[in-house]
Design a protein around this motif. Structure first.
Motif, short mmCIF file in Angstrom:
data_model
loop_
_atom_site.label_atom_id
_atom_site.label_comp_id
_atom_site.label_asym_id
_atom_site.label_seq_id
_atom_site.Cartn_x
_atom_site.Cartn_y
_atom_site.Cartn_z
N SER A 156 0.88 -1.16 0.00
CA SER A 156 0.00 0.00 0.00
C SER A 156 0.92 1.21 0.00
CB SER A 156 -0.88 0.01 1.25
OG SER A 156 -1.73 -1.12 1.24
N TYR A 157 1.24 1.68 -1.21
CA TYR A 157 2.19 2.80 -1.34
C TYR A 157 1.54 4.11 -0.96
CZ TYR A 157 5.45 -0.13 -4.04
OH TYR A 157 6.33 -1.10 -4.45
N LYS A 158 2.34 4.98 -0.34
CA LYS A 158 1.92 6.36 -0.08
C LYS A 158 2.94 7.25 -0.78
CE LYS A 158 -0.47 5.77 4.33
NZ LYS A 158 -0.31 4.30 4.52
N LEU A 159 2.46 8.15 -1.61
CA LEU A 159 3.33 9.05 -2.36
C LEU A 159 3.04 10.49 -1.95
CD1 LEU A 159 5.39 9.49 -4.73
CD2 LEU A 159 3.39 9.67 -6.23
N SER A 160 4.08 11.19 -1.49
CA SER A 160 3.97 12.62 -1.18
C SER A 160 4.71 13.39 -2.27
CB SER A 160 4.60 12.95 0.18
OG SER A 160 3.93 12.25 1.20
N VAL A 161 4.00 14.30 -2.91
CA VAL A 161 4.55 15.09 -4.01
C VAL A 161 4.64 16.54 -3.55
CG1 VAL A 161 4.19 15.85 -6.39
CG2 VAL A 161 3.48 13.54 -5.70
N THR A 162 5.86 17.08 -3.52
CA THR A 162 6.07 18.46 -3.08
C THR A 162 6.61 19.28 -4.24
OG1 THR A 162 6.53 17.73 -0.83
CG2 THR A 162 7.25 19.97 -1.41
N VAL A 163 5.90 20.36 -4.55
CA VAL A 163 6.34 21.28 -5.60
C VAL A 163 6.65 22.62 -4.94
CG1 VAL A 163 5.02 20.12 -7.41
CG2 VAL A 163 3.98 22.04 -6.18
N ILE A 164 7.41 23.44 -5.65
CA ILE A 164 7.79 24.75 -5.11
C ILE A 164 7.55 25.83 -6.17
CG2 ILE A 164 10.24 24.45 -5.76
CD1 ILE A 164 10.92 25.90 -3.06
N GLY A 165 7.06 26.96 -5.70
CA GLY A 165 6.80 28.07 -6.61
C GLY A 165 6.38 29.29 -5.82
N THR A 166 5.99 30.34 -6.55
CA THR A 166 5.57 31.60 -5.94
C THR A 166 4.06 31.72 -6.07
OG1 THR A 166 7.67 32.55 -6.67
CG2 THR A 166 5.97 34.10 -6.02
N PRO A 167 3.37 32.05 -4.99
CA PRO A 167 1.91 32.22 -5.10
C PRO A 167 1.55 33.27 -6.16
CG PRO A 167 2.58 32.19 -2.80
CD PRO A 167 3.84 32.26 -3.61
N ILE A 168 0.49 33.00 -6.92
CA ILE A 168 0.05 33.92 -7.98
C ILE A 168 -0.39 35.24 -7.34
CG2 ILE A 168 -1.75 34.27 -9.72
CD1 ILE A 168 -1.58 31.11 -10.11
N SER A 169 0.20 36.33 -7.82
CA SER A 169 -0.04 37.64 -7.20
C SER A 169 -1.07 38.49 -7.95
CB SER A 169 1.29 38.40 -7.09
OG SER A 169 1.88 38.51 -8.37
N ASP A 170 -1.53 37.99 -9.09
CA ASP A 170 -2.53 38.71 -9.89
C ASP A 170 -3.91 38.46 -9.30
OD1 ASP A 170 -4.30 39.68 -11.75
OD2 ASP A 170 -3.67 38.34 -13.38
N SER A 171 -4.51 39.51 -8.70
CA SER A 171 -5.80 39.36 -8.02
C SER A 171 -6.95 39.08 -8.98
CB SER A 171 -6.11 40.61 -7.18
OG SER A 171 -6.15 41.75 -8.02
N ASN A 172 -6.72 39.24 -10.30
CA ASN A 172 -7.76 38.92 -11.28
C ASN A 172 -7.71 37.44 -11.70
OD1 ASN A 172 -8.79 41.57 -11.47
ND2 ASN A 172 -7.02 42.13 -12.73
N ASN A 173 -6.64 36.75 -11.30
CA ASN A 173 -6.48 35.33 -11.63
C ASN A 173 -7.34 34.51 -10.66
OD1 ASN A 173 -5.44 32.60 -11.83
ND2 ASN A 173 -3.59 33.45 -12.76
#
Length: 151
Positions: A33-50
């Protein structure tokens, strides 16, 4: 200066495998019973219209990638190294209607996590990097892949 943020989503799936040529019990077909944790990295979207304002990546977008590339493929499948005599067993199981995956590596957690990293990286948007993967095989055993170790 916007902060870099890591986002993690966890998945689970049931997969069988056998390690050809191994000197222990895992040479036999068995499952985890595999458990996979996927971690990504980035900058939160700063465009308030998005619509995704404030998000690094929508969890549901990350879920879609990982489900399509890994979970839906590997869940309730049996994985064999196609470069071994297990290929005959695999063909027999396939002929009997079993879900079999043939890979060009020994299907250890270590090699599976390398395979998964490549599959996920190929699908991520350019502004999101794969940071790490953790593939838990049992309650006490896991393999980890870190982008920083693989530069």
């Amino acid at each position: 200066m916007m902060s870099k943020i890591r986002i993690t989503k966890q998945f689970s799936f049931e997969t069988g495998h056998a390690l050809y040529g191994y000197d222990g019990k895992c040479k036999n077909v068995h499952g985890h019973s595999y458990k996979l944790s996927v971690t990504v990295i980035g900058t939160p979207i700063s465009d308030s219209n998005n619509v995704k304002f404030g998000m690094v990546i929508d969890f549901s977008d990350l879920k879609k990638i990982v489900r399509e590339e890994i979970v839906d493929v590997f869940d309730h499948a049996t994985v064999f190294n196609k470069n071994t005599p297990h290929v005959e067993l695999a063909e027999e199981l396939k002929n009997r209607g079993h879900h079999v995956i043939l890979v060009n590596y020994q299907p250890t957690s270590e090699n599976m996590v390398i395979d998964f990293a490549k599959k996920i990286q190929d699908r991520l948007p350019n502004n999101i990097q794969l940071h790490s993967l953790k593939l838990q095989e049992t309650e006490s055993s896991f393999a980890e892949w870190y982008a920083s170790d693989n530069m």
